[in-house]
Write a protein that holds these residues in place. Structure first.
Motif, PDB file in Angstrom:
ATOM      1  N   PRO A  99      59.430  32.226 -10.127  1.00  0.00           N
ATOM      2  CA  PRO A  99      58.518  31.034  -9.342  1.00  0.00           C
ATOM      3  C   PRO A  99      57.077  31.611  -9.241  1.00  0.00           C
ATOM      4  O   PRO A  99      56.457  30.360  -9.028  1.00  0.00           O
ATOM      5  N   GLN A 100      56.741  32.694  -9.065  1.00  0.00           N
ATOM      6  CA  GLN A 100      55.435  32.952  -8.738  1.00  0.00           C
ATOM      7  C   GLN A 100      54.588  32.638  -9.743  1.00  0.00           C
ATOM      8  O   GLN A 100      53.107  32.699  -9.691  1.00  0.00           O
ATOM      9  N   HIS A 101      54.860  32.703 -11.179  1.00  0.00           N
ATOM     10  CA  HIS A 101      54.021  32.481 -12.394  1.00  0.00           C
ATOM     11  C   HIS A 101      54.095  31.011 -12.677  1.00  0.00           C
ATOM     12  O   HIS A 101      53.499  30.549 -13.852  1.00  0.00           O
ATOM     13  N   ILE A 102      54.882  30.117 -12.134  1.00  0.00           N
ATOM     14  CA  ILE A 102      54.612  28.674 -12.397  1.00  0.00           C
ATOM     15  C   ILE A 102      53.512  28.161 -11.684  1.00  0.00           C
ATOM     16  O   ILE A 102      53.129  27.892 -10.553  1.00  0.00           O
ATOM     17  N   PRO A 103      52.452  27.483 -12.467  1.00  0.00           N
ATOM     18  CA  PRO A 103      51.364  27.008 -12.141  1.00  0.00           C
ATOM     19  C   PRO A 103      51.339  25.664 -11.290  1.00  0.00           C
ATOM     20  O   PRO A 103      52.348  25.024 -11.580  1.00  0.00           O
ATOM     21  N   SER A 107      53.698  27.093  -2.017  1.00  0.00           N
ATOM     22  CA  SER A 107      54.544  28.196  -1.618  1.00  0.00           C
ATOM     23  C   SER A 107      56.057  27.505  -1.128  1.00  0.00           C
ATOM     24  O   SER A 107      57.232  28.323  -1.368  1.00  0.00           O
ATOM     25  N   GLU A 108      56.294  26.600  -0.467  1.00  0.00           N
ATOM     26  CA  GLU A 108      57.519  25.729  -0.328  1.00  0.00           C
ATOM     27  C   GLU A 108      58.197  25.486  -1.448  1.00  0.00           C
ATOM     28  O   GLU A 108      59.437  25.770  -1.504  1.00  0.00           O
ATOM     29  N   ASP A 109      57.421  25.351  -2.735  1.00  0.00           N
ATOM     30  CA  ASP A 109      58.152  24.914  -3.857  1.00  0.00           C
ATOM     31  C   ASP A 109      58.833  26.127  -4.397  1.00  0.00           C
ATOM     32  O   ASP A 109      59.798  26.246  -5.082  1.00  0.00           O
ATOM     33  N   LYS A 110      58.132  27.360  -4.437  1.00  0.00           N
ATOM     34  CA  LYS A 110      58.364  28.375  -4.826  1.00  0.00           C
ATOM     35  C   LYS A 110      59.498  29.006  -4.308  1.00  0.00           C
ATOM     36  O   LYS A 110      60.503  29.528  -4.790  1.00  0.00           O
ATOM     37  N   PHE A 127      61.783  27.142  -2.506  1.00  0.00           N
ATOM     38  CA  PHE A 127      62.978  26.226  -3.011  1.00  0.00           C
ATOM     39  C   PHE A 127      63.524  26.692  -4.456  1.00  0.00           C
ATOM     40  O   PHE A 127      64.583  26.946  -4.446  1.00  0.00           O
ATOM     41  N   ARG A 128      62.744  27.154  -5.149  1.00  0.00           N
ATOM     42  CA  ARG A 128      63.158  27.555  -6.690  1.00  0.00           C
ATOM     43  C   ARG A 128      63.805  28.938  -6.383  1.00  0.00           C
ATOM     44  O   ARG A 128      64.777  29.166  -7.015  1.00  0.00           O
ATOM     45  N   GLN A 129      63.490  29.819  -5.465  1.00  0.00           N
ATOM     46  CA  GLN A 129      64.031  31.130  -5.546  1.00  0.00           C
ATOM     47  C   GLN A 129      65.472  30.691  -4.675  1.00  0.00           C
ATOM     48  O   GLN A 129      66.307  31.626  -5.033  1.00  0.00           O
ATOM     49  N   CYS A 130      65.493  30.001  -3.673  1.00  0.00           N
ATOM     50  CA  CYS A 130      66.850  29.688  -2.933  1.00  0.00           C
ATOM     51  C   CYS A 130      67.695  29.219  -3.985  1.00  0.00           C
ATOM     52  O   CYS A 130      68.902  29.750  -4.187  1.00  0.00           O
ATOM     53  N   LEU A 131      67.176  28.289  -4.870  1.00  0.00           N
ATOM     54  CA  LEU A 131      68.292  27.722  -5.934  1.00  0.00           C
ATOM     55  C   LEU A 131      68.535  28.820  -6.810  1.00  0.00           C
ATOM     56  O   LEU A 131      69.794  28.860  -7.218  1.00  0.00           O
ATOM     57  N   LEU A 132      67.684  29.482  -7.334  1.00  0.00           N
ATOM     58  CA  LEU A 132      68.069  30.622  -8.282  1.00  0.00           C
ATOM     59  C   LEU A 132      68.870  31.601  -7.709  1.00  0.00           C
ATOM     60  O   LEU A 132      69.740  32.219  -8.116  1.00  0.00           O
ATOM     61  N   THR A 133      68.904  31.786  -6.240  1.00  0.00           N
ATOM     62  CA  THR A 133      69.786  32.866  -5.835  1.00  0.00           C
ATOM     63  C   THR A 133      70.977  32.511  -5.754  1.00  0.00           C
ATOM     64  O   THR A 133      72.032  33.012  -5.630  1.00  0.00           O
ATOM     65  N   ILE A 134      71.267  30.871  -5.487  1.00  0.00           N
ATOM     66  CA  ILE A 134      72.748  30.417  -5.408  1.00  0.00           C
ATOM     67  C   ILE A 134      73.255  30.568  -6.677  1.00  0.00           C
ATOM     68  O   ILE A 134      74.521  30.646  -6.790  1.00  0.00           O
ATOM     69  N   VAL A 135      72.626  30.222  -7.671  1.00  0.00           N
ATOM     70  CA  VAL A 135      73.178  30.220  -9.052  1.00  0.00           C
ATOM     71  C   VAL A 135      73.604  31.773  -9.466  1.00  0.00           C
ATOM     72  O   VAL A 135      74.537  31.960  -9.992  1.00  0.00           O
ATOM     73  N   ILE A 136      72.504  32.730  -9.086  1.00  0.00           N
ATOM     74  CA  ILE A 136      72.960  33.990  -9.503  1.00  0.00           C
ATOM     75  C   ILE A 136      74.133  34.681  -8.482  1.00  0.00           C
ATOM     76  O   ILE A 136      75.010  35.029  -9.067  1.00  0.00           O
ATOM     77  N   LEU A 142      62.699  19.823   5.012  1.00  0.00           N
ATOM     78  CA  LEU A 142      61.356  20.020   5.086  1.00  0.00           C
ATOM     79  C   LEU A 142      60.591  19.298   4.304  1.00  0.00           C
ATOM     80  O   LEU A 142      59.440  19.109   4.336  1.00  0.00           O
ATOM     81  N   ASN A 143      61.113  19.423   2.814  1.00  0.00           N
ATOM     82  CA  ASN A 143      60.040  18.703   1.743  1.00  0.00           C
ATOM     83  C   ASN A 143      60.168  17.161   1.808  1.00  0.00           C
ATOM     84  O   ASN A 143      59.246  16.854   1.662  1.00  0.00           O
ATOM     85  N   ALA A 144      61.285  16.768   2.149  1.00  0.00           N
ATOM     86  CA  ALA A 144      61.287  15.354   2.598  1.00  0.00           C
ATOM     87  C   ALA A 144      60.480  14.837   3.789  1.00  0.00           C
ATOM     88  O   ALA A 144      59.505  13.978   3.596  1.00  0.00           O
ATOM     89  N   CYS A 145      60.341  15.715   4.862  1.00  0.00           N
ATOM     90  CA  CYS A 145      59.485  15.367   5.821  1.00  0.00           C
ATOM     91  C   CYS A 145      57.948  15.604   5.410  1.00  0.00           C
ATOM     92  O   CYS A 145      57.043  14.494   5.660  1.00  0.00           O
ATOM     93  N   ARG A 146      57.651  16.484   4.517  1.00  0.00           N
ATOM     94  CA  ARG A 146      56.218  16.761   4.123  1.00  0.00           C
ATOM     95  C   ARG A 146      55.835  15.356   3.132  1.00  0.00           C
ATOM     96  O   ARG A 146      54.700  14.965   3.469  1.00  0.00           O
ATOM     97  N   ALA A 147      56.755  15.144   2.416  1.00  0.00           N
ATOM     98  CA  ALA A 147      56.520  13.889   1.356  1.00  0.00           C
ATOM     99  C   ALA A 147      56.278  12.612   2.240  1.00  0.00           C
ATOM    100  O   ALA A 147      55.442  11.838   1.925  1.00  0.00           O
TER     101      ALA A 147
END
Length: 136
Positions: free
Chosen positions: A10-14, A18-21, A23-32, A106-111
């Motif tokens: 996720p660090q290389h996605i332009p 940091s919250e999106d990264k 979030f993606r890391q957490c989702l990736l961890t769940i899948v792995i 937190l993403n919903a609150c931020r939006a």
């Protein structure tokens, strides 16, 4: 080595914050974690004749349901190691889901906060652009 590579994806996605990264890391961890627990569960349970977990997809379904803390009860491991994996997956799943749902909140609150700020700016611009309200 593999873990380090997967955490850096996720660090290389332009254009992502940091919250999106995170979030993606957490989702990736769940899948792995779900995939690795499924492989372990299948290899532990395939030796028992009366086990309902007979394929890799069944093991994946079982671990996904267990990690989501739903647990339908139709599938039950027969081996002791399968039961240990199940209890570990239940605890890890509860923790991972808690973190994942907190990130969604937190993403919903931020939006929502961003939406209300834009609305206030539009109201302020309308008030200044309307000459009847300024002389008022």
């Amino acid at each position: 080595m593999l873990r380090a590579c997967l955490w850096r994806i996720p660090q290389h996605i332009p254009g992502s914050t940091s919250e999106d990264k995170l979030f993606r890391q957490c989702l990736l961890t769940i899948v792995i974690v779900t995939l690795s627990a499924s492989v372990m569960m299948y290899h532990c349970e395939r030796a028992h004749a009366e086990t309902p977990i007979t394929s890799g997809m069944t093991a994946f379904w079982y671990n996904a349901i267990i990690m989501a803390t739903v647990g339908y009860g139709g599938l039950v491991p027969k081996s002791v190691t399968g039961k240990i994996i199940t209890s570990t997956c239940t605890l890890n799943g509860a923790l991972l889901m808690m973190v994942f749902l907190q990130m969604l909140y937190l993403n919903a609150c931020r939006a929502s906060d961003h939406y209300y700020r834009l609305r206030e700016k539009q109201k302020t611009r309308q008030a200044w652009s309307d000459p009847a309200e300024r002389s008022g």
